[in-house]
Design an enzyme around this catalytic site. Sequence first.
Site, short mmCIF file in Angstrom:
data_model
loop_
_atom_site.label_atom_id
_atom_site.label_comp_id
_atom_site.label_asym_id
_atom_site.label_seq_id
_atom_site.Cartn_x
_atom_site.Cartn_y
_atom_site.Cartn_z
N ASP A 121 39.02 -40.29 -71.15
CA ASP A 121 39.98 -41.38 -70.97
C ASP A 121 39.78 -42.00 -69.57
OD1 ASP A 121 42.21 -42.96 -70.49
OD2 ASP A 121 43.63 -41.55 -71.38
N LYS A 163 36.04 -49.62 -56.27
CA LYS A 163 35.56 -50.14 -57.56
C LYS A 163 34.09 -49.74 -57.75
CE LYS A 163 33.84 -53.38 -60.53
NZ LYS A 163 32.43 -53.66 -60.85
N HIS A 173 20.90 -58.41 -58.77
CA HIS A 173 21.76 -58.98 -59.81
C HIS A 173 21.09 -60.19 -60.45
CE1 HIS A 173 26.05 -57.34 -59.50
NE2 HIS A 173 25.20 -56.43 -59.16
N GLU A 179 27.46 -53.22 -66.92
CA GLU A 179 27.03 -53.93 -65.70
C GLU A 179 25.61 -53.53 -65.30
OE1 GLU A 179 29.93 -53.88 -62.52
OE2 GLU A 179 28.39 -54.25 -61.01
C1 MEV Z 1 30.08 -54.30 -57.88
O1 MEV Z 1 30.34 -53.94 -59.23
C2 MEV Z 1 30.46 -53.18 -56.95
C3 MEV Z 1 30.36 -53.51 -55.45
O2 MEV Z 1 31.13 -54.68 -55.16
C4 MEV Z 1 30.91 -52.31 -54.71
C5 MEV Z 1 31.07 -52.52 -53.22
O3 MEV Z 1 31.25 -53.67 -52.76
O4 MEV Z 1 31.06 -51.50 -52.50
C6 MEV Z 1 28.94 -53.80 -55.03
#
Ligand code: MEV
Length: 430
Positions: A284, A268, A382, A84
């Site tokens: 892992d 995430k 992005h 990413e």
């Molecule tokens: C994108 O890979 C991760 C985000 O969505 C994390 C977040 O919203 O805190 C930008």
Amino acid sequence: MNGKMTSALPGFYTRSLTERRAIAKAWGSLDAADIKALADSGLSAAEAELMIENVIGRYSLPFAVATNFRVNNRDILVPLVIEEASVVAACSKAAKLFRAGGGFQASSDEPIMIGQLQLLDIADLELARAQLHAQKRAILRLADEKAGSIGTRGGGARDLELRSFPTSPAGAMLILHLHFDTRDAMGANVINSALEHIAPFVESLCGGRVNLRIVSNLSDQRLARASGHIPLAALESAGASGEQVAAAILEAAIFAEIDPYRAATHNKGIMNGVDALVLATGNDWRAVEAGAHAYAARDGSYRSLTRWTRDAAGNLVGEIELPLALGIVGGATRVQRAARAALKLLELESAQELAEIAAAVGLAQNFAAMYALATDGIQSGHMRMHARQLALAAGADANIAGDIARQLIAEDAIRLERAKELIQEREQRP
Ligand code: MEV
């Protein structure tokens, strides 16, 4: 060696690939073979066949380093493997802001893994518990017979815990937890071997039947923590004061505290950094993911893995705590040479130190995401990367992809067709 080096490497991203490799080599204790491993993905087809079954090829991902990290007063170049865009840049930028507040302070528990034995068909749960407690030393001694080299390094069986489920749909169930210090290994193999070894004895002691014998990935005896603060002045962004940015970040953090839909995305973002380091070091990442999310839900409601507050001086303070079952010996590092190079670059003294760095990376990544979301949003960054990828997909040579991407952005036309036209125009130029 890197005690004397700084991980603040301004302009590192502007250097060529060859220059960046040379800097990483001069910085850490990498040798020519490590650099070769990074260049050839660290895995031959023959080596790949040693790792899994039915191999028909290999699959590469970018290997980068994040700059500016200082953890427990030690500068570190953090190896990250991830597909990413923006994660490495965001992580490096966040580490720079934390560095302005002295860097990260991190700590971790001893590397205690939990293994589970599932006991069924037990007539009297209380009696079985008493019998197992009475034989605890003998069970631990038996488990230690499987410690092998981990035992030589000071690891081994440490404790037993018993958990009763008197009325499960499968009848009364007694779960035995074996706590095993796995030292510098992730430890799933040693603990699974120890569980299989003690199972018949445990069965004979309590008259029940053992079903599963397996490690638990909720390794909550093996937590790592990191914290740090960012001076208010460092938070200023175009159009917003440090005070406004800090307030917006705290609001974002509260959102992740109260709403599992937001907490999942927030966590995430944390795992974007943690997983990239876990993957780079041959660990892992599914185990780490499972542990992190189970830990985030430990009080029955899924929550953020971080906590954000302000200190008396108004600085933004971040803290993270999560289970991190990471090894620096065994596993994929036996075969994957790029993973070995990643570990060398980190110059670690223990697996605990790796867990502490991973916690700091998670905190940095969380800050970076909230900072972007609470200020400009993440799409501009992005889209820049997306434009480059479109230019490459349209057939641009890597040398001109940057120019094509810049033009796509300037025209606000980030589309494949336009990228193709621009490439054609360049080719037709005299
Ligand atoms: C994108 O890979 C991760 C985000 O969505 C994390 C977040 O919203 O805190 C930008």
